[in-house]
Design a protein around this motif. Structure first.
Motif, PDB file in Angstrom:
ATOM      1  N   LEU A 202       0.856  -1.190   0.000  1.00 13.06           N
ATOM      2  CA  LEU A 202       0.000   0.000   0.000  1.00 13.06           C
ATOM      3  C   LEU A 202       0.888   1.235   0.000  1.00 13.06           C
ATOM      4  N   ASP A 203       0.985   1.882  -1.140  1.00 16.63           N
ATOM      5  CA  ASP A 203       1.848   3.055  -1.275  1.00 16.63           C
ATOM      6  C   ASP A 203       0.992   4.280  -1.562  1.00 16.63           C
ATOM      7  N   GLU A 204       0.791   5.096  -0.533  1.00 12.49           N
ATOM      8  CA  GLU A 204       0.033   6.334  -0.707  1.00 12.49           C
ATOM      9  C   GLU A 204       0.932   7.555  -0.544  1.00 12.49           C
ATOM     10  N   VAL A 205       2.236   7.308  -0.551  1.00 14.60           N
ATOM     11  CA  VAL A 205       3.187   8.404  -0.383  1.00 14.60           C
ATOM     12  C   VAL A 205       3.680   8.912  -1.729  1.00 14.60           C
ATOM     13  N   SER A 206       3.963   7.986  -2.647  1.00 14.93           N
ATOM     14  CA  SER A 206       4.479   8.377  -3.960  1.00 14.93           C
ATOM     15  C   SER A 206       3.492   9.303  -4.668  1.00 14.93           C
ATOM     16  N   GLY A 207       3.996  10.414  -5.128  1.00 14.55           N
ATOM     17  CA  GLY A 207       3.156  11.365  -5.839  1.00 14.55           C
ATOM     18  C   GLY A 207       2.345  12.275  -4.945  1.00 14.55           C
ATOM     19  N   SER A 208       2.466  12.115  -3.626  1.00 18.27           N
ATOM     20  CA  SER A 208       1.682  12.958  -2.718  1.00 18.27           C
ATOM     21  C   SER A 208       2.327  14.319  -2.497  1.00 18.27           C
ATOM     22  N   GLY A 209       3.612  14.425  -2.816  1.00 17.09           N
ATOM     23  CA  GLY A 209       4.308  15.681  -2.590  1.00 17.09           C
ATOM     24  C   GLY A 209       4.723  15.896  -1.151  1.00 17.09           C
ATOM     25  N   PHE A 210       4.551  14.882  -0.304  1.00 16.87           N
ATOM     26  CA  PHE A 210       4.916  15.023   1.105  1.00 16.87           C
ATOM     27  C   PHE A 210       6.432  14.938   1.236  1.00 16.87           C
ATOM     28  N   PRO A 211       7.058  15.849   1.986  1.00 16.05           N
ATOM     29  CA  PRO A 211       8.522  15.849   2.112  1.00 16.05           C
ATOM     30  C   PRO A 211       9.052  14.539   2.695  1.00 16.05           C
ATOM     31  N   ALA A 212      10.022  13.955   2.019  1.00 14.12           N
ATOM     32  CA  ALA A 212      10.563  12.664   2.453  1.00 14.12           C
ATOM     33  C   ALA A 212      11.225  12.764   3.824  1.00 14.12           C
ATOM     34  N   GLY A 213      11.906  13.875   4.089  1.00 12.26           N
ATOM     35  CA  GLY A 213      12.576  14.038   5.374  1.00 12.26           C
ATOM     36  C   GLY A 213      11.593  14.068   6.533  1.00 12.26           C
ATOM     37  N   THR A 214      10.499  14.795   6.368  1.00 10.69           N
ATOM     38  CA  THR A 214       9.479  14.869   7.417  1.00 10.69           C
ATOM     39  C   THR A 214       8.823  13.513   7.630  1.00 10.69           C
ATOM     40  N   LEU A 215       8.573  12.800   6.534  1.00  3.52           N
ATOM     41  CA  LEU A 215       7.968  11.471   6.635  1.00  3.52           C
ATOM     42  C   LEU A 215       8.883  10.518   7.399  1.00  3.52           C
ATOM     43  N   TRP A 216      10.174  10.540   7.083  1.00  7.55           N
ATOM     44  CA  TRP A 216      11.138   9.670   7.767  1.00  7.55           C
ATOM     45  C   TRP A 216      11.204   9.993   9.257  1.00  7.55           C
ATOM     46  N   GLU A 217      11.256  11.270   9.595  1.00  5.59           N
ATOM     47  CA  GLU A 217      11.333  11.666  11.000  1.00  5.59           C
ATOM     48  C   GLU A 217      10.072  11.260  11.759  1.00  5.59           C
ATOM     49  N   PHE A 218       8.914  11.373  11.108  1.00  6.93           N
ATOM     50  CA  PHE A 218       7.662  10.965  11.749  1.00  6.93           C
ATOM     51  C   PHE A 218       7.672   9.466  12.034  1.00  6.93           C
ATOM     52  N   ARG A 219       8.048   8.678  11.049  1.00  9.69           N
ATOM     53  CA  ARG A 219       8.051   7.225  11.225  1.00  9.69           C
ATOM     54  C   ARG A 219       9.082   6.791  12.260  1.00  9.69           C
ATOM     55  N   LEU A 220      10.224   7.436  12.264  1.00 11.71           N
ATOM     56  CA  LEU A 220      11.253   7.108  13.247  1.00 11.71           C
ATOM     57  C   LEU A 220      10.778   7.443  14.657  1.00 11.71           C
ATOM     58  N   ALA A 221      10.129   8.597  14.814  1.00  5.58           N
ATOM     59  CA  ALA A 221       9.614   8.988  16.127  1.00  5.58           C
ATOM     60  C   ALA A 221       8.518   8.033  16.585  1.00  5.58           C
ATOM     61  N   SER A 222       7.641   7.628  15.664  1.00  5.50           N
ATOM     62  CA  SER A 222       6.573   6.689  16.007  1.00  5.50           C
ATOM     63  C   SER A 222       7.137   5.362  16.493  1.00  5.50           C
ATOM     64  N   LEU A 223       8.160   4.872  15.808  1.00  3.67           N
ATOM     65  CA  LEU A 223       8.797   3.620  16.212  1.00  3.67           C
ATOM     66  C   LEU A 223       9.500   3.773  17.557  1.00  3.67           C
ATOM     67  N   ALA A 224      10.162   4.906  17.752  1.00  9.32           N
ATOM     68  CA  ALA A 224      10.907   5.128  18.989  1.00  9.32           C
ATOM     69  C   ALA A 224       9.979   5.243  20.196  1.00  9.32           C
ATOM     70  N   ILE A 225       8.806   5.836  20.016  1.00 11.21           N
ATOM     71  CA  ILE A 225       7.857   5.967  21.128  1.00 11.21           C
ATOM     72  C   ILE A 225       7.456   4.591  21.647  1.00 11.21           C
ATOM     73  N   ARG A 226       7.152   3.685  20.732  1.00  9.57           N
ATOM     74  CA  ARG A 226       6.773   2.333  21.146  1.00  9.57           C
ATOM     75  C   ARG A 226       7.970   1.561  21.689  1.00  9.57           C
ATOM     76  N   ALA A 227       9.162   1.868  21.173  1.00 12.43           N
ATOM     77  CA  ALA A 227      10.365   1.229  21.708  1.00 12.43           C
ATOM     78  C   ALA A 227      10.590   1.638  23.161  1.00 12.43           C
ATOM     79  N   VAL A 228      10.277   2.885  23.487  1.00 10.12           N
ATOM     80  CA  VAL A 228      10.402   3.350  24.873  1.00 10.12           C
ATOM     81  C   VAL A 228       9.499   2.528  25.787  1.00 10.12           C
ATOM     82  N   VAL A 229       8.258   2.301  25.357  1.00 12.62           N
ATOM     83  CA  VAL A 229       7.318   1.522  26.171  1.00 12.62           C
ATOM     84  C   VAL A 229       7.862   0.119  26.423  1.00 12.62           C
ATOM     85  N   TRP A 230       8.307  -0.545  25.362  1.00 13.41           N
ATOM     86  CA  TRP A 230       8.791  -1.917  25.514  1.00 13.41           C
ATOM     87  C   TRP A 230      10.086  -1.974  26.327  1.00 13.41           C
ATOM     88  N   ALA A 231      10.951  -0.984  26.169  1.00 16.06           N
ATOM     89  CA  ALA A 231      12.196  -0.971  26.931  1.00 16.06           C
ATOM     90  C   ALA A 231      11.925  -0.806  28.426  1.00 16.06           C
TER      91      ALA A 231
END
Length: 254
Positions: A202-231
């Motif tokens: 499911l690729d809804e990012v390609s062609g959306s014009g959303f900045p790749a850097g912001t998308l990467w930082e969002f996904r990294l932060a989302s993963l890190a938040i859950r990593a904090v809980v598990w840690a």
């Protein structure tokens, strides 16, 4: 003793949720705010007619009037706390069921391995196939299919991990723990890789014009938040469980 373990697991879950909330406020919310700002600027519009439909839907959506301050405050705190408590309770129940049965490890080490396995099976692997998207990415019409495919991937991941553990236990007596667990881990990796290849992309990012850097930082932060809980759960509940079992053994000897 089960009740004591469950209680401590949920208490540690509250702590994990609070720490995750603090982490999310510092590292996660700025990414969400950027995504919302981009959406507001019209960078993700698909035409005036469709935008009008979205505005009409938002006007009839009871949740549309919730302010960003509420979402980033009490809403986020409630979400992370409930998430932490639920996982803490599940971790406590699983620990009570496997302690002393899978290996001769100390309780603290067993909890750490369970937390690591839980993070990999429930967060990391499903997130690799279907990573989190910020508010400005994705169409409302595809929410159902995105949710369904994510949970299917999650269930396959958990099932593959259980199968890997069963394989490792079966091989331990004949080949030793080290070789057996390597085979079990390898089986898990192969199974989830095959499932990832078979599951739809499911690729809804390609062609959306959303900045790749912001998308990467969002996904990294989302993963890190859950990593904090598990840690926090892996460390905090490990300490608590070891104390509960030590106290129980002391009382049994007395």
């Amino acid at each position: 003793m089960m009740g004591q373990l469950l209680l401590r697991g949920m208490l540690v879950g509250i702590l994990a949720g609070l720490l995750a909330f603090g982490f999310a406020r510092v590292f996660g919310e700025p990414q969400v705010a950027r995504a919302v700002a981009l959406e507001g600027e019209g960078g993700h519009h698909h035409g005036e007619a469709e935008a009008g439909e979205h505005d009409h839907d938002a006007a009839h959506d009871p949740g549309a009037g919730i302010s960003r301050g509420t979402q980033a405050g009490i809403g986020l705190l409630t979400g992370t706390t409930v998430y932490g408590v639920a996982l803490g309770g599940v971790l406590a129940l699983v620990f009570a069921g496997v302690q002393g049965r899978l290996s001769a490890l100390r309780p603290r080490a067993t909890v750490a391995l369970l937390a690591l396995g839980g993070f990999v099976a429930l967060v990391l692997v499903p997130g690799l196939k279907y990573p989190a998207n910020p508010p400005a990415v994705g169409s409302p019409e595809t929410i159902g299919i995105r949710t369904a495919t994510f949970f299917m991937m999650l269930l396959f991941s958990v099932g593959a991990m259980i199968l890997g553990v069963m394989i490792a236990r079966h091989l331990t007596a004949a080949h030793g723990a080290w070789t057996a667990w390597l085979v079990g881990i390898g089986a898990y990796v192969v199974l989830v890789a095959l499932v990832m290849l078979m599951m739809p992309t499911l690729d809804e990012v390609s062609g959306s014009g959303f900045p790749a850097g912001t998308l990467w930082e969002f996904r990294l932060a989302s993963l890190a938040i859950r990593a904090v809980v598990w840690a926090v759960l892996g460390i905090g509940f490990g300490i608590a469980a070891e104390r509960v079992l030590a106290r129980g053994n002391h009382q049994a000897r007395a």
